[in-house]
Structures are given as C-alpha cells and as structure tokens.
Design an enzyme around this catalytic site. Sequence first.
Site, PDB file in Angstrom:
ATOM      1  N   ARG A  52       0.854  -1.192   0.000  1.00 21.47           N
ATOM      2  CA  ARG A  52       0.000   0.000   0.000  1.00 21.47           C
ATOM      3  C   ARG A  52       0.887   1.237   0.000  1.00 21.47           C
ATOM      4  O   ARG A  52       2.093   1.145   0.187  1.00 21.47           O
ATOM      5  CB  ARG A  52      -0.941  -0.014   1.215  1.00 21.47           C
ATOM      6  CG  ARG A  52      -0.174  -0.369   2.476  1.00 21.47           C
ATOM      7  CD  ARG A  52      -0.521   0.374   3.677  1.00 21.47           C
ATOM      8  NE  ARG A  52      -0.384   1.797   3.552  1.00 21.47           N
ATOM      9  CZ  ARG A  52       0.770   2.474   3.676  1.00 21.47           C
ATOM     10  NH1 ARG A  52       1.932   1.863   3.898  1.00 21.47           N
ATOM     11  NH2 ARG A  52       0.793   3.783   3.567  1.00 21.47           N
ATOM     12  N   GLY A  53       0.231   2.405  -0.167  1.00 21.26           N
ATOM     13  CA  GLY A  53       0.979   3.649  -0.321  1.00 21.26           C
ATOM     14  C   GLY A  53       1.104   3.907  -1.821  1.00 21.26           C
ATOM     15  O   GLY A  53       1.372   2.983  -2.594  1.00 21.26           O
ATOM     16  N   ALA A  54       0.894   5.168  -2.213  1.00 25.65           N
ATOM     17  CA  ALA A  54       0.734   5.474  -3.632  1.00 25.65           C
ATOM     18  C   ALA A  54       1.905   4.995  -4.508  1.00 25.65           C
ATOM     19  O   ALA A  54       1.702   4.219  -5.452  1.00 25.65           O
ATOM     20  CB  ALA A  54       0.470   6.964  -3.792  1.00 25.65           C
ATOM     21  N   ARG A  86      -7.246  -0.351  -6.973  1.00 26.22           N
ATOM     22  CA  ARG A  86      -7.561   0.764  -6.073  1.00 26.22           C
ATOM     23  C   ARG A  86      -7.715   2.030  -6.920  1.00 26.22           C
ATOM     24  O   ARG A  86      -6.944   2.237  -7.857  1.00 26.22           O
ATOM     25  CB  ARG A  86      -6.457   0.982  -5.014  1.00 26.22           C
ATOM     26  CG  ARG A  86      -6.391  -0.149  -3.992  1.00 26.22           C
ATOM     27  CD  ARG A  86      -5.508   0.209  -2.821  1.00 26.22           C
ATOM     28  NE  ARG A  86      -6.200   1.060  -1.853  1.00 26.22           N
ATOM     29  CZ  ARG A  86      -5.580   1.653  -0.827  1.00 26.22           C
ATOM     30  NH1 ARG A  86      -4.269   1.540  -0.677  1.00 26.22           N
ATOM     31  NH2 ARG A  86      -6.259   2.382   0.039  1.00 26.22           N
ATOM     32  N   GLN A 179      -2.259   2.740   9.842  1.00 24.25           N
ATOM     33  CA  GLN A 179      -0.979   2.823   9.123  1.00 24.25           C
ATOM     34  C   GLN A 179       0.049   3.623   9.916  1.00 24.25           C
ATOM     35  O   GLN A 179       1.246   3.373   9.804  1.00 24.25           O
ATOM     36  CB  GLN A 179      -1.185   3.470   7.735  1.00 24.25           C
ATOM     37  CG  GLN A 179      -1.886   2.599   6.729  1.00 24.25           C
ATOM     38  CD  GLN A 179      -3.384   2.824   6.719  1.00 24.25           C
ATOM     39  OE1 GLN A 179      -3.983   3.210   7.717  1.00 24.25           O
ATOM     40  NE2 GLN A 179      -4.013   2.579   5.581  1.00 24.25           N
ATOM     41  N   ASP A 220      -1.914  10.979  -2.399  1.00 22.35           N
ATOM     42  CA  ASP A 220      -2.255   9.880  -3.316  1.00 22.35           C
ATOM     43  C   ASP A 220      -2.539  10.387  -4.719  1.00 22.35           C
ATOM     44  O   ASP A 220      -2.414   9.642  -5.693  1.00 22.35           O
ATOM     45  CB  ASP A 220      -3.446   9.091  -2.776  1.00 22.35           C
ATOM     46  CG  ASP A 220      -2.998   8.212  -1.618  1.00 22.35           C
ATOM     47  OD1 ASP A 220      -2.848   8.745  -0.503  1.00 22.35           O
ATOM     48  OD2 ASP A 220      -2.740   7.016  -1.854  1.00 22.35           O
ATOM     49  N   ASN A 230      -5.434  12.669  -0.008  1.00 26.28           N
ATOM     50  CA  ASN A 230      -4.551  11.853   0.838  1.00 26.28           C
ATOM     51  C   ASN A 230      -5.417  11.106   1.846  1.00 26.28           C
ATOM     52  O   ASN A 230      -6.647  11.281   1.885  1.00 26.28           O
ATOM     53  CB  ASN A 230      -3.508  12.744   1.529  1.00 26.28           C
ATOM     54  CG  ASN A 230      -2.400  11.923   2.182  1.00 26.28           C
ATOM     55  OD1 ASN A 230      -1.868  10.996   1.565  1.00 26.28           O
ATOM     56  ND2 ASN A 230      -2.074  12.219   3.419  1.00 26.28           N
ATOM     57  N   LYS A 231      -4.767  10.282   2.648  1.00 24.66           N
ATOM     58  CA  LYS A 231      -5.478   9.459   3.636  1.00 24.66           C
ATOM     59  C   LYS A 231      -6.496  10.278   4.414  1.00 24.66           C
ATOM     60  O   LYS A 231      -6.190  11.386   4.866  1.00 24.66           O
ATOM     61  CB  LYS A 231      -4.448   8.823   4.576  1.00 24.66           C
ATOM     62  CG  LYS A 231      -5.018   7.989   5.705  1.00 24.66           C
ATOM     63  CD  LYS A 231      -5.933   6.880   5.224  1.00 24.66           C
ATOM     64  CE  LYS A 231      -5.283   5.933   4.231  1.00 24.66           C
ATOM     65  NZ  LYS A 231      -6.238   5.072   3.519  1.00 24.66           N
TER      66      LYS A 231
HETATM   67  O1  MRU Z   1      -4.646   3.420   2.052  1.00 29.77           O
HETATM   68  P1  MRU Z   1      -3.164   3.606   1.987  1.00 29.77           P
HETATM   69  O2  MRU Z   1      -2.462   3.094   3.199  1.00 29.77           O
HETATM   70  O3  MRU Z   1      -2.565   3.067   0.698  1.00 29.77           O
HETATM   71  O4  MRU Z   1      -2.983   5.182   1.965  1.00 29.77           O
HETATM   72  C1  MRU Z   1      -1.703   5.727   1.843  1.00 29.77           C
HETATM   73  C2  MRU Z   1      -1.666   7.189   2.039  1.00 29.77           C
HETATM   74  O5  MRU Z   1      -2.674   7.856   2.135  1.00 29.77           O
HETATM   75  C3  MRU Z   1      -0.334   7.836   2.010  1.00 29.77           C
HETATM   76  O6  MRU Z   1      -0.325   8.972   2.815  1.00 29.77           O
HETATM   77  C4  MRU Z   1      -0.061   8.230   0.557  1.00 29.77           C
HETATM   78  O7  MRU Z   1      -0.070   7.095  -0.273  1.00 29.77           O
HETATM   79  C5  MRU Z   1       1.214   8.916   0.384  1.00 29.77           C
HETATM   80  S1  MRU Z   1       2.497   7.774   0.713  1.00 29.77           S
HETATM   81  C6  MRU Z   1       3.773   8.049  -0.195  1.00 29.77           C
END
Ligand code: MRU
Length: 322
Positions: A52-54, A86, A179, A220, A230-231
């Site tokens: 996970r993470g962009a 996603r 996270q 993201d 973002n999250k």
């Molecule tokens: O749902 P996730 O854990 O994939 O969400 C990730 C985030 O929101 C991060 O803050 C975002 O991807 C930036 S990370 C480089």
Amino acid sequence: VGRRDLSPESIVRLEADAVVVLDQRRLPEEEVELRCASAAEVADAIRTLAVRGAPAIGVAAAYGLALASERGEDLDVVSDVLASSRPTAVNLRWALDEMRDDPTPHRARLLHEAEVERCRAMGEHAIPLFARGTRVLTHCNTGALATAGYGSALGAIRAAWEAGLVDHVWVDETRPLLQGARLTAWELETVGIPFSVIVDGAAASLMASGEVDSVVTGADRIAANGDVANKVGTYGLAVAAAHHGLPLCVVAPTSTLDPDAVTGADIPIEERAPSEVSTRFPARNPAFDVTPAALVASIVTEVGVHRAPYVESLPAAVRSPR
Ligand code: MRU
C-alpha cells in the site's frame, strides 16, 4: 525476511516466478513476505493492502505487468485488472502507462529505482522547510513501506532529522487501519527517530498547546490546481493547522501529480468496506479526503518546492523528465 529491512527490494521485488512483497497487513507483529504468483494476485495484494501507499502500489503493479508479459498474457486485460485494484492513487495508472511501451522486468526495475531516487531528491528539497528543533506531525504511512524505498513525507522527515533539525515526530495513529500506529511507528523505531503515537483526535489540541511546529503528509493524487487527495483525516489536520497558523507541507513525487484532474472534485475517493470501521454497526468508510490547495503551504516534488498558485508552479514539474 531480514529483520527490520527497509531496503527497496525487501519491500517489493520481482523474482522469476512471483512478485514478492513484505506483507504490510502483518506489521509490526510479524515480518512475513507474500508471494504473488500472478498479476491477479498482485492486484489482490494491492486491494487488501498487503502492499500500500501510492508509489509502492505503482511499483508493485509495474512488476505484476512485467510478470504477465514474461508469460505472454494479454497485457490490456492484465493492465485493467491491476489498474482497477484501487481508485485514488494515480501512481498506479501512471506506472502502468510508463510500462506500456516496454513491459519488461528491466523496465519495471528501472521504474522502481527511479521512484526511490525521486524520494531521496524530495528529502533533500524538503530540508530547508524544517527549522531546528521542529516537532512535526504526520499522518498515515509515507515511509519506505509506502514508496517501496525511503519515503515521501516520512523520507523528508528522515532527511531533516539526519540534518539535525527534527526534535520529535507526532504520529497520527490513522484510523481505521492504523498505518501510523503500526507502520510509521515501526519505521521510525527502526531508524531511531524519536516519536509518539497519538490518537487522530489529539492532533488539534496538541497544536493548541503549542507542541506542534508543522504538519507534513504525503499524497495519493494531486490535481492541477494543487488540491491534494490523501489518507482520510488529512483535511481535518489541514483545517486545524490553518486555525493554529501552522504550515501543512505535502511531499509527493511527480508520479502522484494528475494534470487531468482539474481540481480535487475530479479525484475518485475510494470507499472501503464498512466492516473496517465497525463490524457491529452501520458505517461509512471513505479512505481518502481532499485538502483544498488554499490550505497547503507547499508541495515538494523531486523537482523542488512548489508554492501557490499551484496551477502555475506544478506544470513545470509535470513537464520535466521523469
Ligand atoms: O490506504 P493507503 O495506506 O494506501 O494510503 C496511503 C496514504 O494515504 C499515504 O499517505 C499516501 O499514499 C502517500 S504515501 C507516499
């Protein structure tokens, strides 16, 4: 799995017969690898947040496409399966587009290396944004795990800490999947940066009591006008930071910029299963939110530090070579 290994290949790599990821669902309790034997299994790993993470899901998807290509599979079909795993992080679609003309393992590994390089460059550019003794608050996980090496916002915090500028990191636990409390805490402990996990609801009162100097998050997807998806919870932090006169800095590679999204309204927000929030009661579970550009003090990409008006400062980054 090597213990406490944050190297890019320990987080995601391509082997002859599988894409191997460090299973982020099991951290911090267990360091276990997940072998994805097909692109469909990579898509599942992305959907269920094993990876996970962009930037990290972009890299995983590139490896998944390369694996399918080696096997002579129909890459249009595979690409659709991966892209639909996603919806919010544009890095996923970006990585698949980058792979279109050369869907080979070599190209996927170069893409991975380049993402890690972008993170290191962002870290360097972000250092001047930190004053000595900064107590920085961050949300979600934006470190090596989220980027398949080094990190975006957490990479910037790490670079600033190495430069002697960071006093303490406040880690939002990041409901509902934690996270922050699981992954960011694990990374900061690994690197040795002082931190405290806080419940998401504690951020505003810590700002009010003068214990926060700045807020640094990842993204993201960033629209052409600088609106940042973002999250979920980032928008609330931005509102609270503005109220307390604190800067919100967003750190993200150009692979997170979406020039086709004119504003944040064009960014699809993932709705995840209500059961992640409550297994007993009705729930809503938007996984991301959009912070309007007006609340973002600066956006750091590998090209440099961008300031408002983002509609003018961001295109320079989009056009630069990746
Ligand atoms: O749902 P996730 O854990 O994939 O969400 C990730 C985030 O929101 C991060 O803050 C975002 O991807 C930036 S990370 C480089």
